[in-house]
Every structure is written in structure tokens, then in C-alpha cells.
Design an enzyme around this catalytic site. Structure first.
Site, PDB file in Angstrom:
ATOM      1  N   GLU A 169       0.152 -37.682  23.054  1.00  0.00           N
ATOM      2  CA  GLU A 169       0.575 -38.902  22.348  1.00  0.00           C
ATOM      3  C   GLU A 169       0.088 -40.140  23.085  1.00  0.00           C
ATOM      4  O   GLU A 169      -0.246 -41.151  22.471  1.00  0.00           O
ATOM      5  CB  GLU A 169       2.097 -38.931  22.159  1.00  0.00           C
ATOM      6  CG  GLU A 169       2.662 -37.781  21.327  1.00  0.00           C
ATOM      7  CD  GLU A 169       1.935 -37.539  20.000  1.00  0.00           C
ATOM      8  OE1 GLU A 169       1.371 -38.496  19.437  1.00  0.00           O
ATOM      9  OE2 GLU A 169       1.913 -36.377  19.540  1.00  0.00           O
ATOM     10  N   HIS A 171      -3.369 -40.900  21.922  1.00  0.00           N
ATOM     11  CA  HIS A 171      -3.355 -41.655  20.659  1.00  0.00           C
ATOM     12  C   HIS A 171      -3.012 -43.114  20.947  1.00  0.00           C
ATOM     13  O   HIS A 171      -3.595 -44.036  20.371  1.00  0.00           O
ATOM     14  CB  HIS A 171      -2.281 -41.112  19.712  1.00  0.00           C
ATOM     15  CG  HIS A 171      -2.655 -39.850  18.999  1.00  0.00           C
ATOM     16  ND1 HIS A 171      -3.822 -39.706  18.289  1.00  0.00           N
ATOM     17  CD2 HIS A 171      -1.983 -38.670  18.853  1.00  0.00           C
ATOM     18  CE1 HIS A 171      -3.860 -38.488  17.743  1.00  0.00           C
ATOM     19  NE2 HIS A 171      -2.758 -37.840  18.074  1.00  0.00           N
TER      20      HIS A 171
HETATM   21 ZN    ZN Z   1      -2.170 -35.883  17.610  1.00  0.00          ZN
END
Ligand code: ZN
Length: 680
Positions: free
Chosen positions: A468, A471
């Protein structure tokens, strides 16, 4: 009464948001945006970036900044009032999007900009944004008759409503089931920490004993450790029948919703001139056509299947020899895999966990991105929280420039959607007052800490955090100043998992593990012996894990490619058909995992779940350059930062990849990292 969502805020005013004010705020933001569009179109007939695109982007950014905290709260702090307000706004937002996508005057204005002499003077990212917009007009039905446009609008509205209902059913069904255990012997096998968690859950409900539920940490603990096979079966049954006709609440059965969603997607695709939804989905992806995706998945399946079968065979023998389990059932898999892991490596997940207290993992992660990209990350202690678990951090780069902020909300709790995700709170863009600095939400569902102790992460959870965070960096590090192509916007969806899966690689490197691990009581770093074992563990059951991902990808893709509106049991048939091909162990007939497969029915992964494997080819190949040049090589890090992370969706993903790697992606590193033996 002031409406906090209409005030001029930068950090969202979470604690002040009143559900009854949400719809009013969104109505106003939508009205403003419509007015701006109409004004811009009326004022002139010589359109350009400044008099058309920039003002519309500003209005839509204001709308987004009012909506994003609402949508975030709906996911992490759900309540009946919030749900109502959220659902009341959905069709309005959807109408606005369709209306803009079908606005002929706006479409013509965009066309005139492309045809104008000035177009060549625009920056490449501006040009790409305009090209994307033109494509999206077609995908919103600009070419259709008024009657069909109306149908498109209805479909689009129904789809967003159905997705929202699907997700609500999953959340409600997850929350509805729990089991109070009063005799601790029933939980034999569970480690101390998991027992303490279960006791804490019971105490939170003023009960004595141990409470288990369907939130992932609890499910994980029972399935991995409970010696009681019957208990594992019950828990597995409850978990895999969530939101289905077999669940305890038939009113939350997602069967008719999935059928409707697939039918409407199919109809929409055909309205727009595609044969099926898979084709429509690929219109905005790297993969060129369904055949290419199916080839990719099928070839990979052929490569991996023998290995997955061998792993299963070994597990079956182990189960017979040591656990007298003649036939492994689905609810034995995690349990036996953990036993085999302990037997072979003398290393339990629980032991590993003690070395990954969250504060150490987080500070180690920050050191890693400092080494790679020169980033400095600090926590901000005073800010408007939605929950005491929420935290806020700021990122500066090596030139001490402010680059972005991110919120963390890491622990599982009631009224919070399961899984882990990154979402954009504020996008980077040029404004009248300067550059708007981006903000991200990073949300996970880790096991919460016990009193006076840090949260201890499994190694899987460590990878999730890195994922995460990857991202997050994609969204935050962008240097593109137009919201439509900055950060993750405008990135082909099957390339979106590149930065996230890329970050996971550091979780397996010795030099990085030294930075992110320390025993939570003694502070001792992961001893070499454990560290070596952990690195060896990377490929433990990698065939089984990959085949499951491929199964999900194939189910998702074929559901959308081969949908047949006249076949009532289409979904069940398709799931069974794919499983015949991929499953090394057939799940029981009652397994209804598809009823809680939110990625494809309530998220953005419809006919796109294959993106994980597709992008992993890119991320592995990108990472192999670090393997060659040093995993903390700043130069390579900065090259990745500038070629990929900073560029967002401003150019084609393939081009950006080539800019970084100097050639097209190759598959070797991906197979090697997954421990797949390439058979000659
Ligand atoms: Zn992902």
C-alpha cells in the site's frame, strides 16, 4: 449552521462532518461544476486549456475534495446515517459524470482544441490528458442516440448502486457472525497473542470468554492454528458463505446482485459497440485484447500447475503421516501449511511476528525510502482524526521540498471494510495559488495491538504495508500538475500494481530485513539463522499461492468475456469450469467466495483482476535492475522515481517502463522471484 464540507479546507475536517449535511454539500459542488462547464462553453468559441480545461478541473477537484472524506468515512467508519447519505449522493455523482461524458458541446470543444494550432504547444502530459478525455467521451456514449444515451445513464446509475449494495452486504455479513467460546480448550493450538485478542474482543462486548469473528485477524488465527478441526470447519463455512444464500441472513444474499451487475456491464459494453465487458475493460488498459490476457493467464497456469500439484501432494503426505488426515479439506490448508512450515524450517509465523513490531517496521520502511529516493518522513501529531487509530505523516524530498501527506489507519475493527487499500484524498495539480500538494489514505486491517504492547505484524502484513505504501508513493511523488494524469490517474489499470508490488521486494532482502525487524521485547534484530530461514520461506507454497491468484483472474476475466444473459446459473458454472482447470484441491460445494469478491463487484478490478500478475511481470523486471546494481542504489532509486513514480499517467505505462529499464519487460525475473521452475 456551517457546512464543514463546503469550507475551504485542505486537510479534510473528518470529525466535523455531519451525515445530514453531506448531500447538501455535494448538491452544491455539483451545481457549481455544472455552472462552470456551461459558462466556459458559452463565453467563447475558441477553446484552449486555460479557458476550458483548467477551470473545469478546478471545479471537479473541489467536488472531489468534498466527496473523498465522505467516501473514506463510509469505508472505515460506517454507520446507518453515513450509508444513507453516501447512497443518496451516488446517483447524483454518476449522473454528473454521464452528463459530462455525453455533453456534445464539450466534446466538440475538446475536438477543436486538438485540431487547433496551439495543441502542439501544449505539454505532452496535457496532450495525453486531452486524448484520454476524447477516448472517455466515446466510452460514455457520446456517439449514441438520445434514447440509447438515456439507457447508458440508467445502466451506469444502477451499477454504482448495485456495487454499493454488494459491499454493504459483505460488511454486514462479516459483522453479523461471531462465536463466544467459554472453554479455552476449544481453542487449543492458538498462540497466546491470538487468545489475548479473542479475550479482548469478548471483553469489548462485556462478555467473558473468547470471541472469534470474521474479521481477517480472527479468521486467520483460527484457520492457521486451531487444532479443533470442527471449529476450523465452522469458521471456514461462515467466512466463505458470507453474503450468499447459505449465509444466516438471506436478505444479504449477493447472488441476484452479481447476476444483475454482470448483465448490466454486458449490456453497457454492447451499447458501446464492444462484444463483451472484457473488451470494454481493456479499452483503458495495457493489454491489447482479451486473447492476449487469456494467453497470458493460460500459459502461466500451465507453467505453475505442476509445481502447485507437487506442493499439495507433499502436504497431503505430511498430513497423513503426522496428522492422520487422510483427505485434506479446504479448512485444513492453512493449518497444515503452517505445521509443515514449522516442521521443515522450525519457524512459526508467531515467532516471526515477535520481530516485526509496527513501530520498527514503519521506521524501517521510512529508512528504506530514504536510502532509495532521499525521502524524509515525519509524523504530525495534531490533526483532525476520524478515529484514534488514524495517524498523519508528511514527506519531504532530498531537496527538502514538501511532496505530500498520508494518513494511516492500520487496524481491523467493527464498521470498517476489510482488506487493504490506498485512496487519494487530495490530488497534485496546478492551482491559482500554486501547486496543490497530494494527500493519500493508506488503510489496512492488521491485528490491533494489545494494551501496553506494540502491534506485532505477520510477515504477510509487513508485505501488505509495503504494498500500500508503494501505491501511496505513486500518488504522492508525482510531479505532474494536471489532476487527470497525475499520480495514479490515467495510469492503465493493469500497470497500477507496478509500484505497489515493486515495494514488496524489500521485505525479502536481508539488508532491508535488518532495518524493519527487532524483537519487540529485547530489541534484538532478526538473528541470522531466522533471517536465512525467512528468506528461504519466500517460495514456500509459491505454486499454490500463484495458482489461486490465477484462478481468481480467470474467473473474473471469463465471467466478463463469456457472459451469457440467458443462462441462469452462469456464474456458478463458470466458477466450476475454471476450477476444474486450476484447482489442486476442489473447494467444497458450499464455498461462495465470489459473493464477497469485492475487487470485481464493488471495486475497480472487473475484468482486470489479472492486473496483479500482469503488473508483477513489470515490477519484478524493474526490481531485477536493483538486484544487479544494489538494492539501495540511490541512482537506480532516483531513476525509478523519475521515470515511473513521478510520471503518473502522463505517458503510456509501456513507454515509462522502457524509459526506466531500457527495453520491454521480460518474464524471467517474475518467474524466478516466484520460485517457478522454468521447465525446458
Ligand atoms: Zn494494490
Amino acid at each position: 449552521m456551517n457546512n464543514p464540507l463546503l469550507e475551504d479546507f485542505y486537510f479534510p475536517p473528518f470529525s466535523k462532518i455531519q451525515p445530514q449535511q453531506i448531500e447538501i454539500a455535494i448538491d452544491q459542488r455539483l451545481a457549481e461544476a455544472r455552472e462552470i462547464v456551461a459558462d466556459c462553453l458559452a463565453k467563447t468559441d475558441e477553446y484552449n486549456w486555460e479557458n476550458l480545461i483548467a477551470p473545469i478541473e478546478t471545479a471537479e477537484d473541489r467536488l472531489h475534495r468534498s466527496w473523498s472524506p465522505v467516501s473514506h468515512l463510509n469505508a472505515v467508519l460506517n454507520s446507518e446515517e453515513l450509508r444513507q447519505a453516501y447512497n443518496a449522493c451516488l446517483p447524483k455523482l454518476d449522473d454528473y459524470a454521464t452528463e459530462m461524458g455525453q455533453n456534445k458541446a464539450l466534446f466538440k470543444a475538446y475536438q477543436s482544441i486538438i485540431a487547433s494550432e496551439n495543441f502542439a504547444q501544449l505539454m505532452p502530459d496535457q496532450q495525453r490528458f486531452i486524448h484520454n478525455q476524447l477516448r472517455d467521451f466515446h466510452l460514455s456514449g457520446i456517439d449514441l442516440s438520445a434514447e440509447l444515451q438515456q439507457r447508458y445513464k440508467e445502466i451506469s446509475q444502477q451499477l454504482s448502486k448495485l456495487s454499493s449494495t454488494y459491499e454493504e452486504h459483505v460488511l454486514d455479513a462479516t459483522q453479523a457472525w461471531s462465536k463466544l467460546i467459554t472453554d479455552v480448550n476449544e481453542l487449543a493450538g492458538l498462540p497466546e497473542s491470538a487468545l489475548a485478542q479473542a479475550e479482548q474482543l469478548a471483553a469489548q462486548q462485556q462478555q467473558k470468554g473468547w470471541l472469534i469473528n470474521l474479521q481477517f485477524p480472527s479468521y486467520y488465527a483460527v484457520m492457521t492454528y486451531a487444532d479443533n478441526r470442527e471449529l476450523r470447519y465452522q469458521h471456514y463455512y461462515a467466512y466463505t458463505t458470507r453474503a450468499s444464500e447459505l449465509g444466516e441472513h438471506p436478505e444479504w444474499n449477493n447472488s441476484p446482485i452479481m447476476q444483475q451487475i454482470l448483465a448490466l456491464r454486458h449490456e453497457m459494453a454492447q451499447l458501446l459497440g464492444f462484444a463483451n465487458y472484457a473488451e470494454l475493460s481493456l479499452a483503458t488498459k495495457m493489454a491489447k485484447n482479451p486473447l492476449q490476457v487469456m494467453d497470458f493467464l493460460q500459459q502461466l497456469t500451465q507453467k505453475v500447475l505442476p509445481q502447485a500439484r507437487a506442493e499439495f501432494e507433499e502436504l497431503q503426505q505430511f498430513a497423513q503421516q503426522y496428522y492422520h488426515i487422510e483427505e485434506i479439506k479446504a479448512w485444513d490448508m492453512m493449518y497444515l501449511a503452517e505445521k509443515l512450515r514449522q516442521y521443515r524450517y522450525q519457524l512459526s509465523q508467531e515467532e516471526i511476528r515477535a520481530y516485526f513490531p509496527l513501530p520498527k517496521v514503519l521506521s524501517g520502511l521510512f529508512i528504506i525510502v530514504e536510502k532509495l529516493y532521499g525521502l524524509q518522513i515525519q509524523e504530525i501529531n495534531e490533526f483532525d482524526q476520524w478515529h484514534p487509530d488514524a495517524r498523519l505523516f508528511v514527506i519531504h524530498d532530498q531537496d527538502n521540498q514538501l511532496r505530500g501527506y498520508f494518513y494511516l489507519d492500520l487496524y481491523a475493527r467493527a464498521h470498517k471494510r476489510g482488506g487493504a487499500w490506498m485512496d487519494n484524498a487530495v490530488d497534485r495539480r496546478q492551482t491559482d495559488k500554486g501547486i496543490q500538494i497530494p494527500i493519500a489514505y493508506l488503510v489496512c486491517n492488521f491485528t490491533p495491538p494489545m494494551e501496553n504492547e506494540p502491534a506485532l505484524l505477520t510477515h504477510d502484513e509487513v508485505q501488505t504495508l509495503f504494498h500500500e505504501f508503494g501505491h501511496g508513493l505513486h500518488h504522492l511523488m508525482t510531479q505532474i500538475n494536471y489532476a487527470g494524469v497525475s499520480g495514479i490517474h490515467g495510469v492503465e489499470w493493469d500497470a497500477v500494481e507496478l509500484p505497489s508490488q515493486f515495494m514488496e521486494n524489500w521485505c525479502w532482502e536481508k539488508e532491508a530485513l535488518h532495518l524493519i525487524s527487532a524483537h519487540y521485547q529485547t530489541g534484538e534484530v532478526l538473528p541470522n539463522e531466522l533471517l536465512n530461514k525467512l528468506v528461504e520461506l519466500k517460495n514456500f507454497h509459491s505454486g499454490l499461492m500463484m495458482i489461486r491468484q490465477l484462478e481468481y483472474s480467470l474467473i473474473d476475466f471469463r465471467l466478463h468475456q463469456e457472459f451469457n444473459p440467458n443462462q441462469a446459473d452462469f456464474i456458478t458454472e463458470m466458477v466450476n469450469s475454471v476450477r476444474q482447470q486450476t484447482a489442486v484441491i476442489l473447494p467444497p460445494d458450499f464455498n461462495r467466495f465470489i459473493h464477497s469478491f469485492s475487487h470485481i463487484f464493488a471495486g475497480g478490478y472487473a475484468a482486470g483482476y489479472y492486473s496483479y500478475k500482469w503488473a508483477e511481470v513489470l515490477s519484478s523486471d524493474a526490481y531485477s535492475l536493483f538486484e544487479q546494481q544494489g538494492i539501495f542504489n540511490r541512482q537506480t532509486g532516483l531513476a525509478f522515481l523519475t521515470a515511473i513514480l513521478e510520471k503518473g499517467g502522463s505517458a503510456e505505462a509501456m513507454q515509462l517502463f522502457k524509459d526506466f529499464r531500457g527495453r520491454e519487460p521480460e518474464m524471467d525475473a517474475f518467474l524466478r522471484h516466484n520460485g517457478v521452475l522454468i521447465s525446458a
